[in-house]
Write an enzyme that holds these catalytic residues in place. Sequence first.
Site, PDB file in Angstrom:
ATOM      1  N   SER A 105       0.853  -1.201   0.000  1.00 40.03           N
ATOM      2  CA  SER A 105       0.000   0.000   0.000  1.00 40.03           C
ATOM      3  C   SER A 105       0.886   1.249   0.000  1.00 40.03           C
ATOM      4  O   SER A 105       2.105   1.166   0.237  1.00 40.03           O
ATOM      5  CB  SER A 105      -0.875   0.011   1.258  1.00 40.03           C
ATOM      6  OG  SER A 105      -0.059   0.208   2.398  1.00 40.03           O
TER       7      SER A 105
ATOM      8  N   ASP B 174      -1.313  -1.740  -3.916  1.00 44.52           N
ATOM      9  CA  ASP B 174      -2.672  -1.786  -3.364  1.00 44.52           C
ATOM     10  C   ASP B 174      -3.203  -0.350  -3.216  1.00 44.52           C
ATOM     11  O   ASP B 174      -2.525   0.503  -2.639  1.00 44.52           O
ATOM     12  CB  ASP B 174      -2.580  -2.470  -1.983  1.00 44.52           C
ATOM     13  CG  ASP B 174      -3.928  -2.826  -1.414  1.00 44.52           C
ATOM     14  OD1 ASP B 174      -4.882  -3.028  -2.186  1.00 44.52           O
ATOM     15  OD2 ASP B 174      -4.026  -2.940  -0.156  1.00 44.52           O
ATOM     16  N   HIS B 175      -4.388  -0.084  -3.731  1.00 46.08           N
ATOM     17  CA  HIS B 175      -5.048   1.223  -3.583  1.00 46.08           C
ATOM     18  C   HIS B 175      -4.195   2.413  -4.045  1.00 46.08           C
ATOM     19  O   HIS B 175      -3.963   3.361  -3.281  1.00 46.08           O
ATOM     20  CB  HIS B 175      -5.470   1.459  -2.118  1.00 46.08           C
ATOM     21  CG  HIS B 175      -6.541   0.524  -1.662  1.00 46.08           C
ATOM     22  ND1 HIS B 175      -7.846   0.638  -2.062  1.00 46.08           N
ATOM     23  CD2 HIS B 175      -6.493  -0.557  -0.853  1.00 46.08           C
ATOM     24  CE1 HIS B 175      -8.567  -0.326  -1.522  1.00 46.08           C
ATOM     25  NE2 HIS B 175      -7.767  -1.085  -0.793  1.00 46.08           N
TER      26      HIS B 175
ATOM     27  N   GLU C 132     -11.487  -0.072  -9.386  1.00 42.90           N
ATOM     28  CA  GLU C 132     -12.586  -0.350  -8.447  1.00 42.90           C
ATOM     29  C   GLU C 132     -13.827   0.468  -8.792  1.00 42.90           C
ATOM     30  O   GLU C 132     -13.736   1.658  -9.118  1.00 42.90           O
ATOM     31  CB  GLU C 132     -12.137  -0.049  -7.012  1.00 42.90           C
ATOM     32  CG  GLU C 132     -13.234  -0.283  -5.980  1.00 42.90           C
ATOM     33  CD  GLU C 132     -12.728  -0.299  -4.531  1.00 42.90           C
ATOM     34  OE1 GLU C 132     -11.556  -0.664  -4.298  1.00 42.90           O
ATOM     35  OE2 GLU C 132     -13.517   0.050  -3.647  1.00 42.90           O
TER      36      GLU C 132
ATOM     37  N   HIS D 225     -13.016  -2.764   4.881  1.00 40.61           N
ATOM     38  CA  HIS D 225     -11.647  -2.831   5.397  1.00 40.61           C
ATOM     39  C   HIS D 225     -11.631  -2.827   6.929  1.00 40.61           C
ATOM     40  O   HIS D 225     -12.504  -2.237   7.557  1.00 40.61           O
ATOM     41  CB  HIS D 225     -10.829  -1.648   4.881  1.00 40.61           C
ATOM     42  CG  HIS D 225     -10.543  -1.734   3.409  1.00 40.61           C
ATOM     43  ND1 HIS D 225     -11.147  -0.928   2.489  1.00 40.61           N
ATOM     44  CD2 HIS D 225      -9.700  -2.547   2.714  1.00 40.61           C
ATOM     45  CE1 HIS D 225     -10.697  -1.237   1.268  1.00 40.61           C
ATOM     46  NE2 HIS D 225      -9.819  -2.213   1.380  1.00 40.61           N
TER      47      HIS D 225
ATOM     48  N   ASN E 183      -8.322 -10.051  -1.015  1.00 43.05           N
ATOM     49  CA  ASN E 183      -7.349  -9.208  -0.304  1.00 43.05           C
ATOM     50  C   ASN E 183      -7.406  -9.425   1.205  1.00 43.05           C
ATOM     51  O   ASN E 183      -8.480  -9.323   1.813  1.00 43.05           O
ATOM     52  CB  ASN E 183      -7.662  -7.732  -0.565  1.00 43.05           C
ATOM     53  CG  ASN E 183      -7.168  -7.269  -1.913  1.00 43.05           C
ATOM     54  OD1 ASN E 183      -6.894  -8.079  -2.794  1.00 43.05           O
ATOM     55  ND2 ASN E 183      -7.047  -5.968  -2.079  1.00 43.05           N
ATOM     56  N   ILE E 184      -6.237  -9.649   1.778  1.00 44.50           N
ATOM     57  CA  ILE E 184      -6.166  -9.923   3.214  1.00 44.50           C
ATOM     58  C   ILE E 184      -5.020  -9.138   3.850  1.00 44.50           C
ATOM     59  O   ILE E 184      -3.855  -9.309   3.469  1.00 44.50           O
ATOM     60  CB  ILE E 184      -5.961 -11.434   3.445  1.00 44.50           C
ATOM     61  CG1 ILE E 184      -7.215 -12.190   2.978  1.00 44.50           C
ATOM     62  CG2 ILE E 184      -5.681 -11.747   4.921  1.00 44.50           C
ATOM     63  CD1 ILE E 184      -6.955 -13.585   2.544  1.00 44.50           C
TER      64      ILE E 184
ATOM     65  N   SER F 292      -5.882  -7.396   7.437  1.00 47.07           N
ATOM     66  CA  SER F 292      -6.209  -7.396   8.870  1.00 47.07           C
ATOM     67  C   SER F 292      -5.878  -8.737   9.547  1.00 47.07           C
ATOM     68  O   SER F 292      -5.411  -8.758  10.687  1.00 47.07           O
ATOM     69  CB  SER F 292      -7.691  -7.072   9.076  1.00 47.07           C
ATOM     70  OG  SER F 292      -7.951  -5.764   8.635  1.00 47.07           O
TER      71      SER F 292
HETATM   72  P1  13P Z   1      -8.881  -6.450   5.270  1.00 45.31           P
HETATM   73  O1  13P Z   1      -8.841  -5.234   6.126  1.00 45.31           O
HETATM   74  O2  13P Z   1     -10.221  -7.144   5.362  1.00 45.31           O
HETATM   75  O3  13P Z   1      -7.775  -7.397   5.538  1.00 45.31           O
HETATM   76  O4  13P Z   1      -8.749  -5.974   3.732  1.00 45.31           O
HETATM   77  C1  13P Z   1      -7.486  -5.719   3.181  1.00 45.31           C
HETATM   78  C2  13P Z   1      -7.574  -5.088   1.843  1.00 45.31           C
HETATM   79  O5  13P Z   1      -8.597  -4.987   1.210  1.00 45.31           O
HETATM   80  C3  13P Z   1      -6.321  -4.559   1.284  1.00 45.31           C
HETATM   81  O6  13P Z   1      -6.522  -3.891   0.077  1.00 45.31           O
HETATM   82  O1  G3H Z   2      -6.828  -1.751   2.294  1.00 43.87           O
HETATM   83  C1  G3H Z   2      -5.930  -1.316   2.996  1.00 43.87           C
HETATM   84  C2  G3H Z   2      -4.859  -2.212   3.492  1.00 43.87           C
HETATM   85  O2  G3H Z   2      -5.262  -2.859   4.668  1.00 43.87           O
HETATM   86  C3  G3H Z   2      -3.598  -1.436   3.661  1.00 43.87           C
HETATM   87  O3  G3H Z   2      -3.594  -0.733   4.851  1.00 43.87           O
HETATM   88  O4  G3H Z   2      -2.935   1.528   4.056  1.00 43.87           O
HETATM   89  O5  G3H Z   2      -2.707   0.891   6.480  1.00 43.87           O
HETATM   90  O6  G3H Z   2      -1.183  -0.087   4.761  1.00 43.87           O
HETATM   91  P1  G3H Z   2      -2.529   0.493   5.060  1.00 43.87           P
HETATM   92 ZN    ZN Z   3      -8.419  -2.874  -0.009  1.00 42.07          ZN
END
Ligand code: 13P
Ligand code: G3H
Ligand code: ZN
Length: 312
Positions: free
Chosen positions: A50, A83-84, A135, A181, A257-258, A260
């Site tokens: 991320s 990611d994002h 997305e 999330h 996506n995982i 947490s």
């Molecule tokens: P979680 O917070 O459910 O693990 O989702 C992570 C995620 O979507 C990262 O892009």
């Molecule tokens: O979707 C978000 C992910 O859990 C990444 O989290 O932006 O705190 O690294 P972060």
């Molecule tokens: Zn996400």
Amino acid sequence: MPLVNTKEMFKKAYAEGYAIGAFNVNNMEIVQGITEACQELKAPVILQVSAGARKYANHTYLRKLVEAAVIECPDIPIALHLDHGASFELCKDCIDGGFTSVMFDGSSKPYEENVEEARKVAEYAHKYGVTVEAELGKLAGIEDDVNVDAENAQFTDPGEVQDFVTRTGVDSLAIAIGTSHGAYKFKPGQKPKLRLDILQEVSERLPGFPIVLHGASSVPQQFVQEVNQYGGQMPDAIGIPEEMLREAAKMAVCKINIDSDLRLAMTASVRKYLAENPSHFDPRQYLAPARTAIKDMVAHKIQTVLGCAGKA
Ligand code: 13P
Ligand code: G3H
Ligand code: ZN
């Protein structure tokens, strides 16, 4: 094998009804825990970074850690994914910096802006063989300091997906069907629900097209209990039931996506270790079991949720 993009991974996953785990990486132990499980189970994997992870650990450190995993795990395909990504510039930076896949997340922007920027990212990425996720719809929860509350979350409108994918040329699409999330996905007493009907409709409008599920941690209750038992405070943390994710993986969902669950596995393990060994202060002593906790959690996920063991 070198780092791969997600094209072939998703093609096979779609055809065979399983999903690839996309795990967020922030340090060495997380990279090792995830990839050791994948290597042992011969599971393809996406390691995702991320903007927050880049800020914390630095792009080059993370890329080199992932490249080390590629050497250590020669039998499995590994993709390195942003990611994002909130802007074209961030996506470009990661494409130029060796990532094999990027997400452009324009889900909070007006539709036409989302289309235009996703199209620009796809055009640039494809020149370098990099695959692109975008997305539609808005998930609740927190990512990179942006907090979308449940009221402002929005399910994906299946009526938009064909137009969006055709005009942008992206390779996969993240949709909002009730995941969110973070570790607090449902209120206590609330019945967890995913709108698999929306997923079904999206896949009918986009035959063969890979769909992505964000916010897909299950928040295993043994970790929550352990965190709370050893001094943490995570009351009422609730995730997505594993059987619902399995169902989605059998449908058009090719990437789950995982993040947490990794955080929980690691935190529960570190809290327990330090509570039970108050005199220890060598980080290796508490990070080694934390790495094993991640490995075990990922192995469980591959076998029970993703269904991608042996698919490398
Ligand atoms: P979680 O917070 O459910 O693990 O989702 C992570 C995620 O979507 C990262 O892009
Ligand atoms: O979707 C978000 C992910 O859990 C990444 O989290 O932006 O705190 O690294 P972060
Ligand atoms: Zn996400």
